[in-house]
Design a protein around this motif. Sequence first.
Motif, mmCIF file in Angstrom:
data_model
loop_
_atom_site.group_PDB
_atom_site.id
_atom_site.type_symbol
_atom_site.label_atom_id
_atom_site.label_comp_id
_atom_site.label_asym_id
_atom_site.label_seq_id
_atom_site.Cartn_x
_atom_site.Cartn_y
_atom_site.Cartn_z
ATOM 1 N N VAL A 71 10.073 42.332 23.054
ATOM 2 C CA VAL A 71 9.161 41.205 22.851
ATOM 3 C C VAL A 71 8.864 41.030 21.366
ATOM 4 N N ALA A 72 8.647 42.128 20.662
ATOM 5 C CA ALA A 72 8.344 42.056 19.234
ATOM 6 C C ALA A 72 9.524 41.489 18.448
ATOM 7 N N SER A 73 10.740 41.811 18.859
ATOM 8 C CA SER A 73 11.916 41.328 18.137
ATOM 9 C C SER A 73 12.070 39.818 18.236
ATOM 10 N N VAL A 74 11.374 39.216 19.190
ATOM 11 C CA VAL A 74 11.448 37.759 19.371
ATOM 12 C C VAL A 74 10.272 37.049 18.711
ATOM 13 N N LEU A 75 9.087 37.667 18.753
ATOM 14 C CA LEU A 75 7.863 36.956 18.366
ATOM 15 C C LEU A 75 7.296 37.342 17.005
ATOM 16 N N LEU A 109 -0.245 40.279 18.871
ATOM 17 C CA LEU A 109 -1.142 40.217 20.028
ATOM 18 C C LEU A 109 -0.357 40.105 21.332
ATOM 19 N N ALA A 110 0.732 39.336 21.301
ATOM 20 C CA ALA A 110 1.561 39.189 22.503
ATOM 21 C C ALA A 110 2.210 40.514 22.880
ATOM 22 N N LEU A 142 0.256 33.449 10.733
ATOM 23 C CA LEU A 142 -0.362 33.157 12.024
ATOM 24 C C LEU A 142 0.580 33.479 13.176
ATOM 25 N N GLN A 143 1.847 33.155 12.997
ATOM 26 C CA GLN A 143 2.826 33.440 14.041
ATOM 27 C C GLN A 143 3.030 34.942 14.216
ATOM 28 N N ILE A 144 3.025 35.677 13.103
ATOM 29 C CA ILE A 144 3.158 37.132 13.191
ATOM 30 C C ILE A 144 1.959 37.733 13.922
ATOM 31 N N GLY A 145 0.757 37.238 13.585
ATOM 32 C CA GLY A 145 -0.439 37.721 14.269
ATOM 33 C C GLY A 145 -0.390 37.449 15.757
ATOM 34 N N PHE A 146 0.065 36.250 16.122
ATOM 35 C CA PHE A 146 0.207 35.921 17.544
ATOM 36 C C PHE A 146 1.237 36.831 18.207
#
Length: 302
Positions: free
Chosen positions: A58-62, A75-76, A68-72
């Motif tokens: 999941v981290a490799s995608v998000l 959290l994801a 802001l996108q990294i923070g999201f």
Amino acid sequence: MFGLYLALQPHGIHTDVLITASNKGVLLALVAAAQTLPVLTGGIDLSVGAIVVLSNCVASVLVSGSGLQIGFGVLAVLGSGLVAGLFNALAVVVGRLQPIIATLATSTMFYGVSLLVRPNPGGNVDDDFASAMTGAVFGVPVSMLVLATVLVLLWMPFRRSLTGRGVYAVGSAEASAYMSGVKVVRSKLAAYVGSGLLASLAGLLLTLIAESAQASAIQAGDLTLNSIAAVVIGGTSLFGGVGGIVGSILGAFILRTIGDLLFVLSASPLWQPLFQGLILLVAVSFGALPMLRTRNRLETYR
């Protein structure tokens, strides 16, 4: 052991050597910490490795793009671990399945989700964020700071809380804990959900170290087995109610240092499982000494 490793290390005491050792050690330490919580309740979580792999995918995608996108994305990733832990908790508490069977089944499910998220090895992780989180600040590895934060802000308050003490009570004697008014369901839920959270944090760290991901069943299995070994070496009883995350962290660093020592000694990689197995056997034997010295095993719990 680590001092001996540094003495034998051809590069000596160097920041890069400390960072590499810290990142590898903290990764397993987080997985061992995740395993410790269910073990304290008298259960076990065979899915911690699969949750790490799932979070890695999941981290490799998000975890890329703007701040802001990294923070999201972070959290994801942590949210995926919480959901996985909650799923395990429901299977054990609500479904009343044996933890070893329930988590063995869920580990396969989590691995399947990992394949859906990352069918092929790869990933797109923000380089600056990865470098910052796997580097050093004033010579101190950031991963060690993260581990210290987990201990101070998560483990210490949890251990002193009613729920945390309930986890120990459930692991010591679940029936007695229930009759004493301990919230057994809440304690078990907290243990498995907390385990999922810590495993997802390990998966995030793995992604930042490798800057890629792979849905690997072998890696998931190795992480799970090593986490159990670290827990036992750290003094946490597999019967529950005794031990803690601090000991498991030390056990994890012991296992990692064994591998590093064998590497600098130019030993064959085939020796590493043998040494780990011997150390695990010795640790289990020491833990069983109080039981062997007493004629009546009930005296051990007085």
